[in-house]
Design a protein around this motif. Sequence first.
Motif, mmCIF file in Angstrom:
data_model
loop_
_atom_site.group_PDB
_atom_site.id
_atom_site.type_symbol
_atom_site.label_atom_id
_atom_site.label_comp_id
_atom_site.label_asym_id
_atom_site.label_seq_id
_atom_site.Cartn_x
_atom_site.Cartn_y
_atom_site.Cartn_z
ATOM 1 N N PRO A 173 0.829 -1.217 0.000
ATOM 2 C CA PRO A 173 0.000 0.000 0.000
ATOM 3 C C PRO A 173 0.858 1.260 0.000
ATOM 4 O O PRO A 173 1.875 1.315 0.699
ATOM 5 C CB PRO A 173 -0.797 -0.093 1.308
ATOM 6 N N TYR A 174 0.404 2.243 -0.771
ATOM 7 C CA TYR A 174 1.136 3.505 -0.898
ATOM 8 C C TYR A 174 0.267 4.622 -0.374
ATOM 9 O O TYR A 174 -0.843 4.834 -0.866
ATOM 10 C CB TYR A 174 1.465 3.739 -2.369
ATOM 11 N N HIS A 175 0.736 5.328 0.627
ATOM 12 C CA HIS A 175 -0.039 6.419 1.190
ATOM 13 C C HIS A 175 0.620 7.750 0.875
ATOM 14 O O HIS A 175 1.720 8.023 1.343
ATOM 15 C CB HIS A 175 -0.178 6.266 2.711
ATOM 16 N N TYR A 176 -0.068 8.526 0.100
ATOM 17 C CA TYR A 176 0.410 9.877 -0.202
ATOM 18 C C TYR A 176 -0.093 10.815 0.883
ATOM 19 O O TYR A 176 -1.290 10.988 1.045
ATOM 20 C CB TYR A 176 -0.084 10.303 -1.584
ATOM 21 N N VAL A 177 0.827 11.387 1.620
ATOM 22 C CA VAL A 177 0.468 12.360 2.649
ATOM 23 C C VAL A 177 1.146 13.677 2.303
ATOM 24 O O VAL A 177 2.369 13.780 2.392
ATOM 25 C CB VAL A 177 0.915 11.888 4.049
ATOM 26 N N PRO A 178 0.388 14.657 1.854
ATOM 27 C CA PRO A 178 1.010 15.948 1.517
ATOM 28 C C PRO A 178 1.490 16.669 2.782
ATOM 29 O O PRO A 178 0.915 16.518 3.844
ATOM 30 C CB PRO A 178 -0.110 16.734 0.843
ATOM 31 N N PHE A 179 2.575 17.393 2.641
ATOM 32 C CA PHE A 179 3.139 18.145 3.772
ATOM 33 C C PHE A 179 3.136 19.635 3.452
ATOM 34 O O PHE A 179 4.177 20.215 3.151
ATOM 35 C CB PHE A 179 4.571 17.669 4.065
ATOM 36 N N PRO A 180 1.967 20.264 3.538
ATOM 37 C CA PRO A 180 1.922 21.702 3.254
ATOM 38 C C PRO A 180 2.674 22.471 4.340
ATOM 39 O O PRO A 180 2.660 22.085 5.512
ATOM 40 C CB PRO A 180 0.432 22.009 3.296
ATOM 41 N N LYS A 181 3.303 23.543 3.929
ATOM 42 C CA LYS A 181 4.099 24.342 4.872
ATOM 43 C C LYS A 181 3.301 24.743 6.099
ATOM 44 O O LYS A 181 3.818 24.780 7.212
ATOM 45 C CB LYS A 181 4.582 25.620 4.166
ATOM 46 N N GLU A 182 2.016 25.055 5.852
ATOM 47 C CA GLU A 182 1.217 25.626 6.937
ATOM 48 C C GLU A 182 0.635 24.548 7.865
ATOM 49 O O GLU A 182 0.090 24.858 8.906
ATOM 50 C CB GLU A 182 0.096 26.502 6.366
#
Lengths: 284, 284, 284, 284
Positions: free
Chosen positions: C137-146
């Motif tokens: 399984p591949y989990h894309y977790v975005p890391f926005p600056k804020e």
Amino acid sequence: MMKSYRLVIDCPDQIGIVSAVSQFLADHQASIVEANHHKDNQENWFFMRNEIEAESFALTLDQFKQEFSPVAEQFKMNWHIVDSSHKPNVILMASRESHCLADLLHRWHSGELDCNIVAVIANHEHLRQMVQWHGIPYHYVPFPKEDKAGAFAQVKELIYEYEANTIVLARFMQIFPDELCKEFAGQVINIHHSFLPSFAGAKPYHQAHKRGVKLIGATCHYVTGDLDAGPIIDQEIMRISHRDSVDDMVRKGRECEKQALARGLRNHIQNRVIINGNKTIVFD
Amino acid sequence: MMKSYRLVIDCPDQIGIVSAVSQFLADHQASIVEANHHKDNQENWFFMRNEIEAESFALTLDQFKQEFSPVAEQFKMNWHIVDSSHKPNVILMASRESHCLADLLHRWHSGELDCNIVAVIANHEHLRQMVQWHGIPYHYVPFPKEDKAGAFAQVKELIYEYEANTIVLARFMQIFPDELCKEFAGQVINIHHSFLPSFAGAKPYHQAHKRGVKLIGATCHYVTGDLDAGPIIDQEIMRISHRDSVDDMVRKGRECEKQALARGLRNHIQNRVIINGNKTIVFD
Amino acid sequence: MMKSYRLVIDCPDQIGIVSAVSQFLADHQASIVEANHHKDNQENWFFMRNEIEAESFALTLDQFKQEFSPVAEQFKMNWHIVDSSHKPNVILMASRESHCLADLLHRWHSGELDCNIVAVIANHEHLRQMVQWHGIPYHYVPFPKEDKAGAFAQVKELIYEYEANTIVLARFMQIFPDELCKEFAGQVINIHHSFLPSFAGAKPYHQAHKRGVKLIGATCHYVTGDLDAGPIIDQEIMRISHRDSVDDMVRKGRECEKQALARGLRNHIQNRVIINGNKTIVFD
Amino acid sequence: MMKSYRLVIDCPDQIGIVSAVSQFLADHQASIVEANHHKDNQENWFFMRNEIEAESFALTLDQFKQEFSPVAEQFKMNWHIVDSSHKPNVILMASRESHCLADLLHRWHSGELDCNIVAVIANHEHLRQMVQWHGIPYHYVPFPKEDKAGAFAQVKELIYEYEANTIVLARFMQIFPDELCKEFAGQVINIHHSFLPSFAGAKPYHQAHKRGVKLIGATCHYVTGDLDAGPIIDQEIMRISHRDSVDDMVRKGRECEKQALARGLRNHIQNRVIINGNKTIVFD
């Protein structure tokens, strides 16, 4: 340096060896500085080295030998215990090339090699001054073609005279006879100027240059009747390229020789090397 | 990546070669990115590789070939010039073991190997999925004992079909026939799982384990009719000890294989390797 | 692979530890596959790892835990015993760069890493296909600056969801927050692309190029709140020269990163690494 | 050893440098033994070293200098030409530790270092005998806390007296003053007992032990006013583990120091090292 006892054991593997040995040691207050185990699964054989702080130990060496005997018999152990303050007597043998000899002498002189270098035997006079400057007797033993046996007889006599238990062939260019190999089995260390088993025999750097290898090396091994095929103690290598001439390879090879021989000898005199058939266990 | 021309030359050594070549290049505004020279003193032979910034160069490749001819003839040069943007066509050959193949595929996929991997040929089906995931055709060619010649005929046909100029035996476990070795001389690269010339032949890690060596390695070499004796391109080694089982040695050996093969192939496809008899010049 | 139990102990040093442990093991017929000891003389602390053939052992793990408790208490041991067939659950975290991830996935796929890779978490979509091809399984977790805190909250949730006990930062380019470092102390492994403590922080290869070093490296270490300063598990280096551009150094550095991370992770999941303050014992 | 001329050039990069130089050499029948080029793309600067067989050369050094001047001016070259038979005068400086000094003396004694060791200067008497045995003058210069400047004034005087052009700090434990660094810029070589830039400053092995690194090293570099930050010539490393005490690290570190210093000095006296800002080009 702290005085220690080194207990070196090998025996058929079975359950309870470590337990019996460590119980025995604990019963006599042994503080263990370093312990190493190895099991050869193919041969089902067990190897062990314990280094014990001498001060902590409630037994003398003689008492130890007596009291440990039943344990050793129970597990059919080959074993010996060595007092680190009884330094081994080492004879160095050389020919003309000085790099390994000079390297070992300096390491010994600066306290890095914990042994007595009792004599140097050489079949040339070239290195006499360097050796004598270190305060070590130098024995020139010529090796005429027609009487190598006689020369080796002198070598043997000197080994006995000096009560040497380790003989180092530091680029000594005569082939050790079978008889001496057997008599001093596990006590004669050679440095071979190639990465064995490649390029056994003469002129290995020329062979290596001709074959176009990209790495050269040296091999420190125990001497047996089977030339260049004894148990390997240590090896060292160095990267080379098309730019390296035979001379460059010889020069770089000397570095490998010095490193491999110094490490191998150091481990040997600290009783860290155990011969296992044609291989070695090195507890470094 | 900047486009460049690689001019690779070898010829009998004499005064004036570098001068003539560099004068020619300067006359046509060539900006030299990298230049390497080597003289084999024993053979009195000269080797040279110039990498030229294509943009700076006033000639097309065809013009170059024509105008450079007189210089080349004067000095009896073997020479070729390669446009770095014309990537070589590479065929990988494998059997069951995946480590070298996966390593090369990933390096290619991530842009580290500047070539076209046009196909994989294997004598097993095991690695099909991995290869096809990379978008590369996978050709299963069985090698029955009774018709290896037929199998190699298919291989040869595929090489022609794909216009491959480099064939990599990435742990391909069939012996390349003499005829193909000759036909594709200097184009077939093998990875041998030992530090050649030690332990040539089968099961080198078992041989190494039995001999008790303290370092193992791998050798990347060109394939010739003389099994495991072709010109060595690169070698890699790793330190081992008595603790390493044959399995450990296999595992560590795989690291050496991947490293030596990837470096060797990379240098080959950048035209950095020149065969010099049974040795190589590697201008890395 | 043979099933084994790994008993890992550390405690204040005193006479009788080895004896008590090995007596206990022998009493229950434990056949010891591998035993390692270490004494930290400065801290007077003792470390021990025993690998026991499971079949030989007369106790279940639960029975072991109960019966061994008095021994452990007597010597004030930190200890745990692990069943090798209960593979650890590993989560890999990545960003854009694929080399470490691809390397670990292939090693796992070919059976070299004895663990379950239960998921990959990444802050980019780039590597999804490669991961999913391996059935992971591949989990894309975005890391926005804020909202990095929010992103890390998701990461934490996924760690719990997958019951992961090892998290590998395979070139994951976000700084692990202090809170997670503490919660998963000794469980988060990072690969730093320099030979620490040199060139800690950003762009280490650029720093190395500027400083003109002749060797570059990579460092595998446990992650702590103190960035790039956690206990080092393994390091790897490679020789470079003036010919190497920053790009070459990045390429060679990737080799170091793959090697150091793979070895470090392998030793970690075999319970061969013990943290000793800000250092590690690695019984390899 | 064959007599040769070494022509070392650096200048702004432009098309035609190699052509002009090689044309000049060919015009005077120079047989080139070894040629090395390097272009620093960031600085757009070109570096070149040609080793010319002296016998083949139609010019004397004086004639060369005169006739080559117009070429050098045209390309704004920094350049010098060295006659390999004019060996450089080297002064070794030491304190108490003997390993580097003994290593260099033996290499020199056995013909490996092609220089004149004209004197040893030390701030202790310990090493006098070893030095004098080699037939080299030994100058004891005390360095009292209250008058280091006076001591360095004596050192400077000795350098002039012996017409030394290379000064080697072979574990010399006093900080070279800024003024001398400037006066003998590019002529003073130090061996630092760590893998710089890690653990600059005092007691690097203690620092390394405390940090728990898995590799230690040594750095050979030119001395500048900025302590331990001068251009690096060579570095060497060795693998260590938790078993290594500070003493072991010191011992292994000494191997690194000897290797890095001997290689660095050898390359320096063969005019293979060119300083490029705070980096070096090493044409080895």
